[in-house]
Design an enzyme around this catalytic site. Structure first.
Site, PDB file in Angstrom:
ATOM      1  N   TYR A 102      -9.755  31.973   6.812  1.00  0.00           N
ATOM      2  CA  TYR A 102      -8.785  31.133   6.101  1.00  0.00           C
ATOM      3  C   TYR A 102      -7.516  31.969   5.871  1.00  0.00           C
ATOM      4  O   TYR A 102      -7.054  32.139   4.751  1.00  0.00           O
ATOM      5  CB  TYR A 102      -9.333  30.638   4.752  1.00  0.00           C
ATOM      6  N   CYS A 111      -9.702  29.944  -5.441  1.00  0.00           N
ATOM      7  CA  CYS A 111      -8.832  29.276  -6.423  1.00  0.00           C
ATOM      8  C   CYS A 111      -9.621  28.251  -7.220  1.00  0.00           C
ATOM      9  O   CYS A 111      -9.043  27.481  -7.975  1.00  0.00           O
ATOM     10  CB  CYS A 111      -7.640  28.623  -5.724  1.00  0.00           C
TER      11      CYS A 111
HETATM   12  N1  SAH Z   1      -5.314  33.723   2.896  1.00  0.00           N
HETATM   13  C1  SAH Z   1      -4.044  33.035   2.931  1.00  0.00           C
HETATM   14  C2  SAH Z   1      -4.138  31.526   2.821  1.00  0.00           C
HETATM   15  C3  SAH Z   1      -5.141  30.943   1.871  1.00  0.00           C
HETATM   16  S1  SAH Z   1      -4.986  29.192   1.642  1.00  0.00           S
HETATM   17  C4  SAH Z   1      -3.074  33.640   1.934  1.00  0.00           C
HETATM   18  O1  SAH Z   1      -3.466  34.405   1.046  1.00  0.00           O
HETATM   19  O2  SAH Z   1      -1.873  33.365   2.027  1.00  0.00           O
HETATM   20  C5  SAH Z   1      -6.363  28.594   2.570  1.00  0.00           C
HETATM   21  C6  SAH Z   1      -6.089  28.451   4.047  1.00  0.00           C
HETATM   22  O3  SAH Z   1      -7.286  27.979   4.667  1.00  0.00           O
HETATM   23  C7  SAH Z   1      -5.009  27.439   4.419  1.00  0.00           C
HETATM   24  O4  SAH Z   1      -4.070  28.093   5.234  1.00  0.00           O
HETATM   25  C8  SAH Z   1      -5.764  26.356   5.216  1.00  0.00           C
HETATM   26  O5  SAH Z   1      -4.994  25.814   6.256  1.00  0.00           O
HETATM   27  C9  SAH Z   1      -6.949  27.124   5.747  1.00  0.00           C
HETATM   28  N2  SAH Z   1      -8.166  26.361   6.087  1.00  0.00           N
HETATM   29  C10 SAH Z   1      -8.659  25.256   5.480  1.00  0.00           C
HETATM   30  N3  SAH Z   1      -9.866  24.923   5.992  1.00  0.00           N
HETATM   31  C11 SAH Z   1     -10.156  25.838   6.956  1.00  0.00           C
HETATM   32  C12 SAH Z   1     -11.271  26.046   7.813  1.00  0.00           C
HETATM   33  N4  SAH Z   1     -12.322  25.235   7.789  1.00  0.00           N
HETATM   34  N5  SAH Z   1     -11.260  27.114   8.644  1.00  0.00           N
HETATM   35  C13 SAH Z   1     -10.194  27.962   8.662  1.00  0.00           C
HETATM   36  N6  SAH Z   1      -9.099  27.800   7.870  1.00  0.00           N
HETATM   37  C14 SAH Z   1      -9.072  26.768   7.003  1.00  0.00           C
END
Ligand code: SAH
Length: 468
Positions: free
Chosen positions: A326, A422
């Site tokens: 993610y 979160c």
């Molecule tokens: N780690 C990053 C973003 C966290 S927000 C930071 O600190 O900036 C969570 C992220 O997970 C988002 O970008 C969203 O698009 C992504 N996401 C949501 N579901 C997902 C999945 N099943 N597999 C991979 N990424 C995912």
């Protein structure tokens, strides 16, 4: 009006009525920061109250087993109560906890995390630290989104009221970077002077829907995005001149076209009307390009604290393969890259991965690879090809990790997992699963990324059981 009292046996059979006034003892708080008390068998939720207080409330909603009250007056006040700092409290949907001292807000967040870990995760021996707060808990947001609408017949750029889309003017916001308020006042002036219409959600008419600002805290660069229900903005050169002459740090002005009937703020088309398409900012030593649509943590000061903690819990020696699941635009992946042999960032949104690849190049980092896809699909596939991580960082959205992903992590058995969350409820659920399946939740560090709101972020150190 009846004044009812909740004391004694009368309450057990008490039938509560809408629009009547009651005295209520606040005994707890929901995860959304509402005070809760009981009248008979009813749980009563009241915004703006604190445990330990006795308050008079008017019942504004009654459901089968609970009711919602509106605070009328406070009979016994909590020592943690402070005067709200913003004139728009409590109408504005932004800062729900500003009636509590900052110290009490932080304790509320720590308790919320403790309670979730114990009740949902059924975990007892995890060390839960006090929430790390900000030294200056104001003006911390680098992204503001002001909905446009009419307030008392006048075009206004404000905020949505709590649980509604009514516009609250809130002329100065205490949690946004101050340049955002300057920009919004200029855009409002332009709207009024040029008779530009504002969007109406019901009729779906009117041009300006939202004004969004993004600010690089370290670079000082400002991006202004005007979201419009149409293809162009009349007299746009006037707006550009007003903005760049009065706010020289504005480096990018963009029209974003959103003609859909949707709650999603930004549309897909961006038309640059001044400067560059992007602005930049730094997290630690790494530089990031920020475009209107890209995800970027909104509290840059606390982001560094959160990432430093994640780095500490990852405990990298330099020879590890790390998964950053993610990963968004790759911020954590780059942050970890200095201390790892190889980092794989996995993210489901293609645009975010494109930004991540650009950021990798911008920072001349070689040992990071980004993969587009859902973590629960990508990781089992990588595992079946024999790719194994020594350390895994996960930072999922509010719904937490997919169970299939956790299952794969259990069979992959990395030495350490760092879980950034979160949402304490889904975090507790996922920790429960990992602990049942060969891991130990060692410590939880809550970090206050969103002061004065009920949100809390956590970073958790998880270790494989035999590896201690
Ligand atoms: N780690 C990053 C973003 C966290 S927000 C930071 O600190 O900036 C969570 C992220 O997970 C988002 O970008 C969203 O698009 C992504 N996401 C949501 N579901 C997902 C999945 N099943 N597999 C991979 N990424 C995912």
């Amino acid at each position: 009006m009846d004044i009812n009292c909740m004391e004694g046996s009368r309450t057990a059979s008490m039938e509560i009525k809408k629009n009547e006034i009651y005295t209520l003892e606040i005994t707890g708080m929901t995860h959304e920061g509402q005070g809760v008390g009981r009248i008979g068998s009813f749980a009563v939720f009241v915004d703006g109250t604190i445990p330990g207080e006795t308050v008079e409330i008017k019942i504004i909603k009654k459901a089968k087993s609970y009711a919602v009250g509106k605070l009328i007056s406070i009979t016994k006040q909590s020592p943690h109560r402070v005067p709200p700092f913003c004139g728009s409290f409590p109408r504005c949907g932004g800062c729900h906890l500003q009636h509590m001292s900052y110290k009490a807000q932080l304790s509320f967040k720590t308790d919320l995390v403790r309670e979730s870990i114990k009740r949902i995760g059924k975990l007892k021996d995890v060390q839960i630290h006090e929430t790390l707060g900000m030294e200056n808990a104001f003006y911390y947001r680098n992204k503001a989104q002001f909905p446009a609408g009419l307030y008392q017949g006048q075009p206004t750029l404000g905020f949505y009221a709590s649980r509604s889309h009514d516009i609250v003017p809130s002329p100065a916001c205490a949690i946004q970077h101050q340049v955002s308020d300057r920009v919004r006042n200029i855009v409002r002036e332009y709207i009024v002077e040029n008779g530009v219409s504002v969007y109406d959600e019901t009729s779906r008419e009117g041009l300006v829907r939202h004004v969004m600002t993004r600010v690089g805290y370290k670079t000082g660069e400002v991006m202004v995005v005007i979201v419009i229900n149409g293809k162009d903005l009349p007299q746009k050169e006037k707006l550009v001149n007003m903005l760049i002459s009065r706010v020289p740090s504005v480096k990018s002005i963009i029209l974003n076209v959103n003609t859909k009937n949707t709650n999603i703020i930004l549309g897909e088309t961006n038309i640059k009307i001044f400067g560059s398409d992007t602005i930049t900012d730094f997290i630690g030593r790494f530089k990031f390009t920020i475009s209107p649509l890209s995800f970027f943590q909104v509290n840059p000061v606390q982001t560094e604290i959160l990432y430093e903690k994640a780095l500490e819990y990852a405990d990298l020696k330099g020879n590890e393969t790390v998964f950053d699941l993610y990963c968004g635009i790759g911020t954590i992946s780059l942050f970890l890259s200095d201390r790892a042999k190889k980092v794989y960032g996995v993210e489901s949104v293609e645009d975010a991965v494109e930004d991540a690849v650009k950021n990798k190049k911008l920072n001349q980092v070689e040992n990071v690879e980004f993969i587009v896809g859902e973590a629960e699909k990508v990781i089992p596939e990588m595992h079946s090809r024999g790719v194994r991580a020594d350390v895994v960082v996960v930072d999922p959205p509010r719904k937490g990790c997919d169970e299939g992903l956790l299952k794969t992590l259990v069979s992959m058995a990395p030495e350490r997992i760092v879980y950034i969350s979160c949402n304490p409820s889904t975090l507790a659920r996922d920790l429960g699963y990992l602990v049942e399946n060969g891991f130990r939740a060692v410590e939880v560090q809550p970090v206050d990324m969103f002061p004065h709101t009920y949100h809390v972020e956590c970073v958790v150190s998880i270790k494989r059981k035999h590896s201690d």
